[in-house]
Design a protein around this motif. Structure first.
Motif, PDB file in Angstrom:
ATOM      1  N   GLU A   1       0.819  -1.211   0.000  1.00  0.00           N
ATOM      2  CA  GLU A   1       0.000   0.000   0.000  1.00  0.00           C
ATOM      3  C   GLU A   1       0.857   1.267   0.000  1.00  0.00           C
ATOM      4  O   GLU A   1       0.366   2.361  -0.265  1.00  0.00           O
ATOM      5  CB  GLU A   1      -0.921   0.017   1.229  1.00  0.00           C
ATOM      6  CG  GLU A   1      -1.978  -1.064   1.251  1.00  0.00           C
ATOM      7  CD  GLU A   1      -3.236  -0.673   0.488  1.00  0.00           C
ATOM      8  OE1 GLU A   1      -3.233   0.411  -0.119  1.00  0.00           O
ATOM      9  OE2 GLU A   1      -4.199  -1.445   0.511  1.00  0.00           O
ATOM     10  N   THR A   2       2.143   1.131   0.329  1.00  0.00           N
ATOM     11  CA  THR A   2       3.052   2.282   0.336  1.00  0.00           C
ATOM     12  C   THR A   2       3.798   2.409  -0.984  1.00  0.00           C
ATOM     13  O   THR A   2       4.718   3.224  -1.095  1.00  0.00           O
ATOM     14  CB  THR A   2       4.089   2.163   1.472  1.00  0.00           C
ATOM     15  OG1 THR A   2       5.039   1.128   1.149  1.00  0.00           O
ATOM     16  CG2 THR A   2       3.433   1.837   2.795  1.00  0.00           C
ATOM     17  N   LEU A   3       3.401   1.599  -1.965  1.00  0.00           N
ATOM     18  CA  LEU A   3       4.170   1.466  -3.195  1.00  0.00           C
ATOM     19  C   LEU A   3       4.583   2.802  -3.794  1.00  0.00           C
ATOM     20  O   LEU A   3       5.713   2.996  -4.203  1.00  0.00           O
ATOM     21  CB  LEU A   3       3.358   0.659  -4.214  1.00  0.00           C
ATOM     22  CG  LEU A   3       4.123   0.087  -5.394  1.00  0.00           C
ATOM     23  CD1 LEU A   3       5.298  -0.740  -4.946  1.00  0.00           C
ATOM     24  CD2 LEU A   3       3.195  -0.736  -6.259  1.00  0.00           C
ATOM     25  N   LEU A   4       3.663   3.736  -3.883  1.00  0.00           N
ATOM     26  CA  LEU A   4       3.993   5.056  -4.419  1.00  0.00           C
ATOM     27  C   LEU A   4       3.689   6.144  -3.402  1.00  0.00           C
ATOM     28  O   LEU A   4       3.315   7.261  -3.756  1.00  0.00           O
ATOM     29  CB  LEU A   4       3.208   5.312  -5.713  1.00  0.00           C
ATOM     30  CG  LEU A   4       3.627   4.488  -6.933  1.00  0.00           C
ATOM     31  CD1 LEU A   4       2.778   4.861  -8.141  1.00  0.00           C
ATOM     32  CD2 LEU A   4       5.099   4.688  -7.262  1.00  0.00           C
ATOM     33  N   CYS A   5       3.871   5.813  -2.117  1.00  0.00           N
ATOM     34  CA  CYS A   5       3.503   6.801  -1.091  1.00  0.00           C
ATOM     35  C   CYS A   5       4.448   8.001  -1.113  1.00  0.00           C
ATOM     36  O   CYS A   5       4.024   9.131  -0.866  1.00  0.00           O
ATOM     37  CB  CYS A   5       3.454   6.158   0.286  1.00  0.00           C
ATOM     38  SG  CYS A   5       5.039   5.851   1.075  1.00  0.00           S
ATOM     39  N   GLY A   6       5.715   7.778  -1.426  1.00  0.00           N
ATOM     40  CA  GLY A   6       6.645   8.898  -1.523  1.00  0.00           C
ATOM     41  C   GLY A   6       6.249   9.867  -2.615  1.00  0.00           C
ATOM     42  O   GLY A   6       6.080  11.078  -2.373  1.00  0.00           O
ATOM     43  N   PRO A   7       6.053   9.377  -3.848  1.00  0.00           N
ATOM     44  CA  PRO A   7       5.582  10.272  -4.914  1.00  0.00           C
ATOM     45  C   PRO A   7       4.223  10.893  -4.618  1.00  0.00           C
ATOM     46  O   PRO A   7       3.993  12.057  -4.952  1.00  0.00           O
ATOM     47  CB  PRO A   7       5.506   9.340  -6.127  1.00  0.00           C
ATOM     48  CG  PRO A   7       6.496   8.260  -5.843  1.00  0.00           C
ATOM     49  CD  PRO A   7       6.443   8.064  -4.360  1.00  0.00           C
ATOM     50  N   ALA A   8       3.308  10.126  -3.996  1.00  0.00           N
ATOM     51  CA  ALA A   8       1.985  10.672  -3.677  1.00  0.00           C
ATOM     52  C   ALA A   8       2.116  11.843  -2.703  1.00  0.00           C
ATOM     53  O   ALA A   8       1.434  12.873  -2.858  1.00  0.00           O
ATOM     54  CB  ALA A   8       1.098   9.581  -3.076  1.00  0.00           C
ATOM     55  N   ALA A   9       2.989  11.707  -1.716  1.00  0.00           N
ATOM     56  CA  ALA A   9       3.212  12.798  -0.764  1.00  0.00           C
ATOM     57  C   ALA A   9       3.796  14.016  -1.476  1.00  0.00           C
ATOM     58  O   ALA A   9       3.443  15.159  -1.182  1.00  0.00           O
ATOM     59  CB  ALA A   9       4.146  12.337   0.357  1.00  0.00           C
ATOM     60  N   SER A  10       4.690  13.768  -2.428  1.00  0.00           N
ATOM     61  CA  SER A  10       5.290  14.878  -3.181  1.00  0.00           C
ATOM     62  C   SER A  10       4.233  15.645  -3.962  1.00  0.00           C
ATOM     63  O   SER A  10       4.281  16.875  -4.062  1.00  0.00           O
ATOM     64  CB  SER A  10       6.354  14.343  -4.143  1.00  0.00           C
ATOM     65  OG  SER A  10       7.434  13.766  -3.437  1.00  0.00           O
ATOM     66  N   ILE A  11       3.278  14.920  -4.539  1.00  0.00           N
ATOM     67  CA  ILE A  11       2.212  15.559  -5.320  1.00  0.00           C
ATOM     68  C   ILE A  11       1.362  16.462  -4.426  1.00  0.00           C
ATOM     69  O   ILE A  11       1.055  17.605  -4.772  1.00  0.00           O
ATOM     70  CB  ILE A  11       1.334  14.496  -5.992  1.00  0.00           C
ATOM     71  CG1 ILE A  11       2.124  13.802  -7.090  1.00  0.00           C
ATOM     72  CG2 ILE A  11       0.063  15.108  -6.572  1.00  0.00           C
ATOM     73  CD1 ILE A  11       1.473  12.551  -7.600  1.00  0.00           C
ATOM     74  N   ILE A  12       0.986  15.931  -3.258  1.00  0.00           N
ATOM     75  CA  ILE A  12       0.184  16.726  -2.324  1.00  0.00           C
ATOM     76  C   ILE A  12       0.954  17.977  -1.906  1.00  0.00           C
ATOM     77  O   ILE A  12       0.407  19.083  -1.854  1.00  0.00           O
ATOM     78  CB  ILE A  12      -0.192  15.884  -1.093  1.00  0.00           C
ATOM     79  CG1 ILE A  12      -1.096  14.722  -1.511  1.00  0.00           C
ATOM     80  CG2 ILE A  12      -0.892  16.747  -0.042  1.00  0.00           C
ATOM     81  CD1 ILE A  12      -1.316  13.713  -0.414  1.00  0.00           C
ATOM     82  N   GLY A  13       2.248  17.796  -1.623  1.00  0.00           N
ATOM     83  CA  GLY A  13       3.078  18.938  -1.244  1.00  0.00           C
ATOM     84  C   GLY A  13       3.216  19.949  -2.363  1.00  0.00           C
ATOM     85  O   GLY A  13       3.152  21.163  -2.138  1.00  0.00           O
ATOM     86  N   ALA A  14       3.387  19.468  -3.606  1.00  0.00           N
ATOM     87  CA  ALA A  14       3.534  20.367  -4.751  1.00  0.00           C
ATOM     88  C   ALA A  14       2.260  21.170  -4.980  1.00  0.00           C
ATOM     89  O   ALA A  14       2.309  22.372  -5.290  1.00  0.00           O
ATOM     90  CB  ALA A  14       3.880  19.559  -5.997  1.00  0.00           C
ATOM     91  N   MET A  15       1.104  20.522  -4.840  1.00  0.00           N
ATOM     92  CA  MET A  15      -0.173  21.226  -5.010  1.00  0.00           C
ATOM     93  C   MET A  15      -0.348  22.293  -3.932  1.00  0.00           C
ATOM     94  O   MET A  15      -0.964  23.335  -4.168  1.00  0.00           O
ATOM     95  CB  MET A  15      -1.318  20.218  -4.970  1.00  0.00           C
ATOM     96  CG  MET A  15      -1.373  19.297  -6.176  1.00  0.00           C
ATOM     97  SD  MET A  15      -2.571  17.954  -5.983  1.00  0.00           S
ATOM     98  CE  MET A  15      -4.089  18.876  -5.826  1.00  0.00           C
ATOM     99  N   GLU A  16       0.184  22.025  -2.749  1.00  0.00           N
ATOM    100  CA  GLU A  16       0.124  22.995  -1.670  1.00  0.00           C
ATOM    101  C   GLU A  16       1.003  24.209  -1.971  1.00  0.00           C
ATOM    102  O   GLU A  16       0.650  25.349  -1.637  1.00  0.00           O
ATOM    103  CB  GLU A  16       0.586  22.332  -0.363  1.00  0.00           C
ATOM    104  CG  GLU A  16       0.786  23.270   0.810  1.00  0.00           C
ATOM    105  CD  GLU A  16      -0.529  23.761   1.410  1.00  0.00           C
ATOM    106  OE1 GLU A  16      -0.481  24.710   2.205  1.00  0.00           O
ATOM    107  OE2 GLU A  16      -1.590  23.222   1.071  1.00  0.00           O
ATOM    108  N   LEU A  17       2.131  23.979  -2.659  1.00  0.00           N
ATOM    109  CA  LEU A  17       3.128  25.028  -2.857  1.00  0.00           C
ATOM    110  C   LEU A  17       2.941  25.844  -4.131  1.00  0.00           C
ATOM    111  O   LEU A  17       3.455  26.955  -4.234  1.00  0.00           O
ATOM    112  CB  LEU A  17       4.534  24.406  -2.871  1.00  0.00           C
ATOM    113  CG  LEU A  17       4.988  23.736  -1.575  1.00  0.00           C
ATOM    114  CD1 LEU A  17       6.293  22.984  -1.793  1.00  0.00           C
ATOM    115  CD2 LEU A  17       5.156  24.767  -0.461  1.00  0.00           C
TER     116      LEU A  17
END
Length: 668
Positions: free
Chosen positions: A242-258
């Motif tokens: 379930e963590t397979l793409l959790c790093g990239p997913a977190a980056s996307i959320i962070g990028a949308m925030e920024l």
């Protein structure tokens, strides 16, 4: 709420203290990921945060690219796949399309719960018990998947797991417990990948626990899932897939925030991989099926992220006089020399010879960890490991230690298992030569470039320029491929990808050389680019211009992954399926309900729908609690009927009804 977000990547570990209400970064920190002992890097990055900000934190949220990198680099624990009721001939035809191993690596058993209970349709448990030592002894875990599990609620998987687990004491992953979809090949790939990732996640959590204990931090811990939501540490430990793409997913959320861009491609260039996601109207596009990463086709739901092997630490290789980028990550020479100064002396000796070799003479081998069972390796591998225990060895010295000619030295198994890692020239080293990034030992990078200069017969500066161009060209090719995928709504075939790569490489070469041409093809996109990750601006500005678009590089983009980790909520789904059962007289006598803990039937359709709603809601709420939800959980129910009409005069016939419950829990 105020939370600590930590992202452990293949190269760097980032941390932030983030206020989710005010959307402010209160403190941030970055350090190298220490693969030999993850705790060292995690502890360092936590100590780099301001103490006052840390004292205000109410939770810790984690993300990591460890699972992603393990897939891309073919690393992880050794897991045996058990397939029950599956025809080996069928697997042989399609296994590569799903990332499944060769037939010799799969244990096949008879058993189809949909059919009668004759011997050919039921598992031979006696044979499984007799084969345990010969078939499973060398494996760390087992992944068990049966065909048609809904007809006996996965009973065959449960019994096989009991026999293997009790006899060998290894963890067993059951495919039907992970996902209830019918596709046995996707369930097989997902279960096998989950089993392989168990030790990766176990090591990660052990490092987190040890670091927090030393810091005297006692806070709830959650981890980002592949869809950008979060789950509890305990849940993730059992389901690391379930963590397979959790790093990239977190980056996307962070990028949308920024960033303020509403329609964009988010590009995150890390050390090992580049991750690209498409945002439409401020919402990231999600996968319709399961995530595909490399050759693995899984059932993991998540944000649609295209991950390909390109990062600051991608290996620069050569063939003849030509340089090229490999998919595997290397330790940059500058980074290795910072830790082992003797590397400089070895490189100087090599460069002074002014002689290129057919083998990569400038590369080093580094021992990442001593295996627990050394006896299962060959004599040459054992000699190799023992020699590296004293420190990194340059290629020829490593070959001499293994008593193998450097021209035929191959230690692929040790590299695949993460026991040994290579160090060599990378784009990060080229950055050090040009002065774009100078965190580590620049002299080692210059010496690496000098050796490749003797190989290519180009000046060292031109060598580094070529490395930059190779990196930009691969980025450009993949962005065009991804844009093409979104335009057509489907993945390109292997042949189409190869042809497109040839075209984009030609376009990029013409652009770099400035040479005239009678035909100048181009690809232009209205979508803007958002670049995050340390090397992104260096490589993406030229690519954005070539695509005729603008690029945004947020100031805090270097820690976007940690920001995204700190922001996640919990969301989960559960689907119950209702299927009509046709009796002897071709009338629907009952409705079979599957997808829950037990399969059962109800005579009336309306009652079956209500029962399915209740079960779906209970399952979604239960899963949300397992993932760490507290207090009130909002649940949304949807009912979708799938019908078939034989002709325009016939009444529609019900094939099945899917009742889906989506549970959502948000932090206060």
């Amino acid at each position: 709420m105020i939370g600590i977000g930590i992202d452990t990547g293949g190269t760097c570990t980032d941390a932030v203290v983030f206020d989710t209400r005010s959307h402010q970064v209160l403190s941030q920190s970055k350090t190298l990921t220490t693969k030999r002992d993850l705790k060292v890097g995690i502890l360092t990055v936590l100590k780099g945060l301001e103490k006052e900000a840390v004292s205000r934190a109410q939770y810790i949220s984690l993300s990591t690219t460890l699972a992603t990198n393990a897939c891309v680099e073919h690393k992880g624990g050794r897991a045996k796949l058990v397939l029950i009721g599956v025809n080996p001939a069928q697997i042989e035809k399609t296994r590569e399309a799903y990332g499944l191993p060769s037939l010799s690596e799969i244990y096949f058993m008879t058993g189809d719960a949909k059919k009668d209970d004759s011997p050919e349709n039921t598992p031979d448990w006696g044979k499984l018990k007799a084969d345990l030592q010969s078939q499973f002894a060398e494996y760390d875990s087992a992944a068990i998947v049966q065909v048609n599990p809904k007809y006996d609620d996965g009973a065959y998987e449960i019994e096989a797991a009991r026999i293997i687990g009790e006899s060998l004491g290894i963890p067993c992953v059951r495919g039907y417990e992970l996902y209830q979809e019918l596709n046995v090949l996707r369930r097989g790939a997902t279960a096998l990948l989950n089993a392989r990732l168990l030790p990766v996640m176990e090591e990660f959590f052990a490092s987190i626990d040890a670091s927090l204990a030393e810091m005297n931090l006692h806070l709830p811990i959650v981890i980002v899932r592949s869809d950008g939501t979060i789950m509890s540490k305990e849940f993730a430990a059992q389901r690391p897939v379930e963590t397979l793409l959790c790093g990239p997913a977190a980056s996307i959320i962070g990028a949308m925030e920024l960033s303020s861009y509403e329609d964009a491609l988010i590009v995150d260039i890390g050390g090992t991989t580049s991750d690209v996601a498409f945002v439409k109207n401020g919402v990231p596009v999600s996968t319709e099926g399961g995530i595909t990463i490399g050759e693995w086709k899984t059932m993991v739901k998540g944000v649609s992220i295209d991950t390909f092997a390109l990062g600051g630490d991608s290996a620069v290789k050569y063939k003849g006089r030509n340089l090229y980028l490999e998919k595997r990550r290397y330790i940059p020479l500058c980074m290795l020399a910072s830790q082992y100064p003797e590397v400089i002396k070895k490189l100087k000796t090599l460069v002074h010879m002014d002689q290129p070799f057919s083998y990569p003479a400038h590369e080093f081998f580094v021992l990442m960890g001593m295996p627990e069972n050394l006896a299962r390796y060959t004599i040459a591998e054992q000699r190799f490991i023992k020699a590296l225990a004293l420190g990194p060895l340059i290629f020829k010295d490593a070959a001499d230690a293994a008593r193998i000619s450097p021209h035929v030295l191959h230690m692929k198994r040790l590299e695949d298992e993460g026991i040994v890692m290579r160090a060599g020239m990378t784009p990060t080293d080229a950055m050090h030569v040009f002065g774009d990034y100078t965190e580590f030992d620049c002299e080692a990078s210059r010496l690496g470039a000098a050796y490749l200069s003797s190989v290519t017969k180009l000046p060292a500066e031109e060598v580094c320029k070529e490395i930059y161009n190779l990196t930009k060209s691969r980025l450009y090719s993949n962005l065009v491929r991804i844009l093409m995928k979104y335009k057509t709504g489907k993945d390109l075939t292997e042949e189409e990808t190869e042809q497109l790569e040839k075209l984009t490489t030609m376009i990029f070469s013409d652009q770099v050389s400035g040479s005239g041409s009678c035909l100048i093809p181009s690809f232009v996109t209205p979508s803007r680019l958002i670049g995050i990750g340390a090397p992104t601006k260096i490589f993406m500005e030229d690519v954005a211009r070539l695509l005729g678009t603008e690029a945004d590089f947020p100031e805090a983009g270097k820690v976007a992954n940690a920001i995204g980790a700190a922001m996640g909520n919990i969301s989960t789904e559960s689907t119950i399926i209702i299927e009509p059962y046709k009796g002897i007289k071709s009338s629907y006598l009952t409705y079979v309900i599957t997808g829950g803990e037990k399969t059962f039937s109800i005579p009336e359709y309306s009652e079956a729908v209500e029962a399915a709603k209740r079960l779906a809601k209970q399952a979604a709420e239960k899963r949300a609690r397992q993932q760490g939800a507290l207090g009130t959980i909002e649940v949304e129910l949807t009912v979708k009927e799938n019908t078939y009409q034989r002709n325009k005069y016939a009444h529609p016939e019900l094939l099945d009804t899917k009742v889906t419950a989506k549970a959502l829990w948000e932090r206060e």
